[in-house]
Design a protein around this motif. Structure first.
Motif, mmCIF file in Angstrom:
data_model
loop_
_atom_site.group_PDB
_atom_site.id
_atom_site.type_symbol
_atom_site.label_atom_id
_atom_site.label_comp_id
_atom_site.label_asym_id
_atom_site.label_seq_id
_atom_site.Cartn_x
_atom_site.Cartn_y
_atom_site.Cartn_z
ATOM 1 N N LEU A 170 25.509 49.330 -4.000
ATOM 2 C CA LEU A 170 25.070 48.021 -4.458
ATOM 3 C C LEU A 170 25.573 46.873 -3.600
ATOM 4 N N ASP A 171 26.421 47.166 -2.610
ATOM 5 C CA ASP A 171 27.037 46.126 -1.780
ATOM 6 C C ASP A 171 27.792 45.113 -2.635
ATOM 7 N N ARG A 172 28.545 45.619 -3.603
ATOM 8 C CA ARG A 172 29.285 44.729 -4.492
ATOM 9 C C ARG A 172 30.677 45.281 -4.780
ATOM 10 N N ILE A 173 31.580 44.349 -5.055
ATOM 11 C CA ILE A 173 32.864 44.680 -5.663
ATOM 12 C C ILE A 173 32.787 44.203 -7.107
ATOM 13 N N MET A 174 32.981 45.113 -8.046
ATOM 14 C CA MET A 174 32.897 44.788 -9.467
ATOM 15 C C MET A 174 34.317 44.650 -10.006
ATOM 16 N N LEU A 175 34.593 43.566 -10.706
ATOM 17 C CA LEU A 175 35.917 43.329 -11.276
ATOM 18 C C LEU A 175 35.889 43.606 -12.772
ATOM 19 N N TYR A 176 36.742 44.539 -13.177
ATOM 20 C CA TYR A 176 36.840 44.971 -14.567
ATOM 21 C C TYR A 176 38.216 44.659 -15.127
ATOM 22 N N ARG A 177 38.270 44.694 -16.451
ATOM 23 C CA ARG A 177 39.529 44.742 -17.171
ATOM 24 C C ARG A 177 39.460 45.860 -18.202
ATOM 25 N N LEU A 178 40.607 46.453 -18.504
ATOM 26 C CA LEU A 178 40.691 47.456 -19.555
ATOM 27 C C LEU A 178 40.993 46.758 -20.873
ATOM 28 N N GLU A 179 40.121 46.940 -21.826
ATOM 29 C CA GLU A 179 40.313 46.368 -23.157
ATOM 30 C C GLU A 179 40.204 47.482 -24.180
ATOM 31 N N ALA A 195 26.265 46.547 3.901
ATOM 32 C CA ALA A 195 27.664 46.705 4.300
ATOM 33 C C ALA A 195 28.240 48.032 3.799
ATOM 34 N N GLY A 196 28.027 48.345 2.521
ATOM 35 C CA GLY A 196 28.548 49.578 1.947
ATOM 36 C C GLY A 196 30.047 49.547 1.695
ATOM 37 N N PRO A 197 30.539 48.656 0.810
ATOM 38 C CA PRO A 197 31.987 48.597 0.540
ATOM 39 C C PRO A 197 32.516 49.930 0.029
ATOM 40 N N ARG A 198 33.662 50.344 0.563
ATOM 41 C CA ARG A 198 34.185 51.694 0.288
ATOM 42 C C ARG A 198 35.570 51.667 -0.353
ATOM 43 N N HIS A 199 36.560 51.142 0.366
ATOM 44 C CA HIS A 199 37.945 51.110 -0.123
ATOM 45 C C HIS A 199 38.512 49.711 0.022
ATOM 46 N N LEU A 200 39.603 49.436 -0.732
ATOM 47 C CA LEU A 200 40.299 48.157 -0.670
ATOM 48 C C LEU A 200 41.753 48.357 -0.284
ATOM 49 N N ALA A 201 42.322 47.315 0.315
ATOM 50 C CA ALA A 201 43.762 47.251 0.563
ATOM 51 C C ALA A 201 44.247 45.874 0.124
ATOM 52 N N PHE A 202 45.364 45.832 -0.592
ATOM 53 C CA PHE A 202 45.924 44.587 -1.096
ATOM 54 C C PHE A 202 47.105 44.168 -0.222
ATOM 55 N N CYS A 211 38.601 44.633 2.402
ATOM 56 C CA CYS A 211 37.620 45.646 2.026
ATOM 57 C C CYS A 211 37.057 46.285 3.281
ATOM 58 N N ILE A 212 37.089 47.615 3.344
ATOM 59 C CA ILE A 212 36.443 48.295 4.465
ATOM 60 C C ILE A 212 35.035 48.695 4.041
ATOM 61 N N ASN A 213 34.083 48.338 4.894
ATOM 62 C CA ASN A 213 32.672 48.568 4.619
ATOM 63 C C ASN A 213 32.185 49.732 5.472
ATOM 64 N N GLU A 214 31.797 50.812 4.790
ATOM 65 C CA GLU A 214 31.476 52.061 5.471
ATOM 66 C C GLU A 214 30.242 51.962 6.364
ATOM 67 N N LEU A 215 29.181 51.331 5.878
ATOM 68 C CA LEU A 215 27.890 51.438 6.539
ATOM 69 C C LEU A 215 27.734 50.519 7.744
#
Length: 350
Positions: A170-179, A195-202, A211-215
């Motif tokens: 989807l070419d997106r980073i989705m931000l969630y919370r646990l509730e 772009a194809g976002p794959r992994h993140l590093a903080f 964010c590393i984009n695979e594609l």
């Protein structure tokens, strides 16, 4: 078993369940030599593994058509693994597993299934019944790789309640919370199409996310507000050198920031290398500094271990070791390699 000059690490592989597919190995921090200590069978294709914060339980995904998430207890003396059971992911090809910041839930992303999961952690470290199963919807611009959603990683942000999911399809980073055990979507951040976002590093300072984009073989630099949970893109940097002409098999894979916060590393498959970037201490922006060939094919994953970098070369069945120069961040090959069939994930023991 473990020598004073060694660091232990586990290796997840693409291996059959009736053979050892998770391996316990050791790295000698004097010369970079590695050795295999033992292995654990009973799980097929454990392509991503992680340890809990106490190093008492190892969690793994079984990347197959009927995906599973599994737990293993870690023996404090021998570091051998004992099965604690598994749970279905209700999605195909799970490819990432993580533990929530409070240690109460295990989180899984299913690449082909297009869904993400949450499981409560029982007192013994085993997984309780699934409490959340969220399926993404939509598609990207590339019909060959983005015909539908493909969540590739699920990343709890250190020190906060935010959980970030990279969806390659989807070419997106989705931000969630646990509730109450449920993954609840809060907002979405768009990447460039294809772009194809794959992994993140903080970053250790908590103000930058990479964010590393695979594609499209890039790294995207974000400023990050942990209170509001917002990401703002600042920079898109190629992971391949300017002189290199990428082919169809060139895809970016893994990304890590050094503990000192000065260096960022990203792996390339096809060019089979780890790129080094220097991080500006004020802005967080990246400057390309070097590319180091990994001494193997298809470096899907790598890990930073106390001044060393270990690269898992899936296509050549080997792990290679590099000393990290403390001043420049450059990787110095040791010439050592460890033969492991289809290594795809390295989890160091702290």
């Amino acid at each position: 078993m473990k020598h004073p000059d060694e660091i232990l690490f586990y290796v997840g592989t693409y291996g059959p369940a009736d053979q050892p597919s998770i391996h316990l190995c050791a790295l000698n921090i004097k010369d970079g030599e590695m050795r295999r200590i033992g292995g654990t069978a009973g799980i097929g294709n454990p392509s991503y593994i992680t340890l809990d914060s106490r190093q008492q339980v190892l969690y793994a995904v079984s990347e197959k058509g009927s995906g599973e998430a599994a737990a293993f207890s870690v023996d404090a003396e021998t570091m051998e693994l004992a099965p604690l059971g598994s749970r279905a992911t209700e999605g195909a090809d799970p490819c990432y597993v993580s533990v929530s910041q409070d240690g109460k839930h295990v989180l899984v992303s299913n690449y082909s299934g297009g869904n993400i999961n949450a499981y409560p952690v029982n007192p013994d470290g085993s997984l309780g019944e699934m409490t959340s199963n969220v399926r993404h919807q939509g598609a990207g611009v590339r019909p060959d790789r983005q015909e539908g959603p493909h969540p590739h990683s699920i990343n709890p942000e250190p020190g906060s309640e935010w959980i970030m999911v990279c969806d390659l399809g989807l070419d997106r980073i989705m931000l969630y919370r646990l509730e109450a055990g449920k993954l609840v979507l809060q907002r979405e951040v768009s990447l460039p199409e294809g772009a194809g976002p794959r992994h993140l590093a903080f970053h250790p300072d908590g103000k930058r996310v990479y964010c590393i984009n695979e594609l499209n073989n890039t790294v995207t630099v974000f400023t990050y507000d942990a209170v509001a949970g917002t990401l703002k893109a600042l920079q898109h940097v190629p992971t391949l050198p300017e002189h290199y002409v990428p082919g169809s098999d060139d895809t970016a894979a893994d990304i890590h920031v050094s503990p000192c916060g000065r260096f960022l590393y990203a792996s390339n498959r096809g060019y089979d290398s780890v790129a080094l970037f220097h991080i500006d201490s004020e802005t967080g922006l990246l400057t390309a500094a070097d590319w180091q060939i990994t001494g193997g094919r298809t470096p899907r994953n790598f890990a930073i271990c106390q001044g060393w970098l270990l690269a898992a070369n899936q296509g050549s069945d080997n792990i290679t070791s590099f000393r990290i120069d403390a001043e420049s961040g450059r990787l110095i090959p040791t010439g050592n390699e460890l033969g492991i069939s289809s290594p795809v994930c390295i989890a160091p023991v702290n």
